[in-house]
Design a protein around this motif. Structure first.
Motif, short mmCIF file in Angstrom:
data_model
loop_
_atom_site.label_atom_id
_atom_site.label_comp_id
_atom_site.label_asym_id
_atom_site.label_seq_id
_atom_site.Cartn_x
_atom_site.Cartn_y
_atom_site.Cartn_z
N LYS A 151 12.29 13.55 11.23
CA LYS A 151 10.94 13.26 10.74
C LYS A 151 10.81 11.79 10.36
CE LYS A 151 7.55 14.69 7.29
NZ LYS A 151 7.27 15.59 6.12
N ALA A 152 11.82 11.26 9.71
CA ALA A 152 11.79 9.86 9.31
C ALA A 152 11.80 8.94 10.54
CB ALA A 152 12.98 9.55 8.42
N ILE A 153 12.55 9.32 11.57
CA ILE A 153 12.59 8.53 12.79
C ILE A 153 11.23 8.54 13.48
CG2 ILE A 153 13.59 8.40 15.11
CD1 ILE A 153 16.20 9.42 13.94
N THR A 154 10.57 9.69 13.50
CA THR A 154 9.25 9.80 14.14
C THR A 154 8.23 8.92 13.43
OG1 THR A 154 9.72 12.07 14.85
CG2 THR A 154 7.41 11.39 14.79
N GLU A 155 8.24 8.93 12.12
CA GLU A 155 7.31 8.10 11.36
C GLU A 155 7.60 6.61 11.60
OE1 GLU A 155 7.79 9.33 7.34
OE2 GLU A 155 6.69 11.22 7.61
N PHE A 156 8.88 6.29 11.65
CA PHE A 156 9.27 4.90 11.93
C PHE A 156 8.82 4.48 13.32
CE2 PHE A 156 12.47 2.20 14.01
CZ PHE A 156 12.29 1.04 13.29
N GLU A 157 8.96 5.38 14.28
CA GLU A 157 8.57 5.05 15.65
C GLU A 157 7.08 4.72 15.75
OE1 GLU A 157 8.98 6.94 20.16
OE2 GLU A 157 9.25 8.21 18.39
N LYS A 158 6.25 5.49 15.04
CA LYS A 158 4.80 5.22 15.06
C LYS A 158 4.50 3.83 14.51
CE LYS A 158 3.46 10.08 14.55
NZ LYS A 158 2.80 11.09 13.66
N LEU A 159 5.12 3.50 13.39
CA LEU A 159 4.89 2.19 12.78
C LEU A 159 5.43 1.07 13.67
CD1 LEU A 159 5.87 3.02 9.09
CD2 LEU A 159 3.56 2.74 10.01
N TYR A 160 6.57 1.32 14.27
CA TYR A 160 7.20 0.32 15.13
C TYR A 160 6.35 0.03 16.36
CZ TYR A 160 10.90 -1.96 17.84
OH TYR A 160 11.63 -2.84 18.58
N ARG A 161 5.87 1.11 17.01
CA ARG A 161 5.03 0.94 18.19
C ARG A 161 3.72 0.25 17.83
NH1 ARG A 161 9.03 1.70 21.70
NH2 ARG A 161 9.88 3.81 21.67
N ALA A 162 3.14 0.63 16.71
CA ALA A 162 1.87 0.01 16.29
C ALA A 162 2.06 -1.48 16.02
CB ALA A 162 1.34 0.72 15.05
N GLU A 163 3.18 -1.83 15.41
CA GLU A 163 3.45 -3.24 15.11
C GLU A 163 3.61 -4.04 16.40
OE1 GLU A 163 3.82 -6.52 12.74
OE2 GLU A 163 3.24 -4.47 12.20
N ILE A 164 4.28 -3.46 17.39
CA ILE A 164 4.44 -4.14 18.67
C ILE A 164 3.09 -4.33 19.35
CG2 ILE A 164 5.37 -3.90 21.00
CD1 ILE A 164 7.81 -2.59 19.83
N GLN A 165 2.24 -3.30 19.31
CA GLN A 165 0.92 -3.40 19.93
C GLN A 165 0.07 -4.46 19.24
OE1 GLN A 165 0.09 -1.69 22.74
NE2 GLN A 165 -1.69 -3.04 22.75
N ASN A 166 0.15 -4.51 17.93
CA ASN A 166 -0.60 -5.54 17.19
C ASN A 166 -0.14 -6.94 17.58
OD1 ASN A 166 -2.10 -3.63 15.81
ND2 ASN A 166 -0.69 -3.57 14.07
#
Length: 207
Positions: A151-166
């Motif tokens: 669960k923690a990895i999934t939440e991190f992945e969302k934030l990580y992908r969003a940061e890359i897109q930004n």
């Protein structure tokens, strides 16, 4: 043994013609080493030199200080061991055996915890690799509950992908791609201008 002497470099100053370089009347002899003609000290900083004996002495002093520190640590450890032996000697046989058993169990548990941590860390790294995420964050997701880790990895992945897109959006922000399509305003203007020029050329009555 090496020795150093202070040398007055002013005595070696070149006298080019004697007019501007110094006093031709020999009044320079009144100027003392390190002082100007008015008696003020002209040395801005005194240079300290060391002989080989000085350096050797500093090394010996440092070695003695380190030896003193190490000896103090050894003495403290010896006193600690003697204190522990004295405490154990006051215990009964059963009490000593119990403490020895507790110590062995504690050591065994520490080994098992370290091994288990390595296994969990390895699993976390594999999961991050599968998701194409940096494994440097693996240690932060190790948990006794594997579901919480995922669960923690999934939440991190969302934030990580969003940061890359930004980051990508910020780099391409304000960039206009010109395709030359006539549907765009620029393309339409160019097409109208060409048509006007063509009509003017074909009109024999145009001025």
């Amino acid at each position: 043994m090496s020795y150093f002497r202070k040398i007055n470099l002013q005595l070696f100053a070149a006298d080019n013609g004697g007019g501007d370089g110094g006093n031709a009347d020999g009044n320079d002899a009144d100027v003392k080493d390190g002082q100007g003609a008015d008696g003020q000290n002209t040395n801005s900083k005194e240079i300290k030199t060391y002989t080989d004996d000085d350096i050797t002495k500093m090394k010996d002093d440092w070695a003695k200080e380190q030896e003193k520190i190490n000896q103090e640590k050894i003495n403290q450890e010896v006193q600690k061991q003697l204190k522990e032996e004295k405490r154990l000697s006051a215990l009964s046989k059963e009490e000593r055996e119990k403490e020895e058993q507790d110590a062995k169990e504690k050591e065994l548990k520490e080994r098992e915890d370290k091994l288990l941590f390595k296994e969990r860390l390895s699993d976390i790294k594999d999961e991050l690799i599968n998701r194409k995420l940096p494994t440097s964050f693996a240690v932060y997701f190790v948990n006794e509950d594997s579901e919480k880790s995922l669960k923690a990895i999934t939440e991190f992945e969302k934030l990580y992908r969003a940061e890359i897109q930004n980051e990508i959006n910020s780099k391409i922000k304000g960039v206009t791609l010109k395709t030359g399509d006539s549907s765009s305003s620029d393309g339409k203007s160019m097409a109208e201008l060409k048509n006007t020029q063509k009509q003017t050329t074909n009109n024999p009555w145009a001025i």
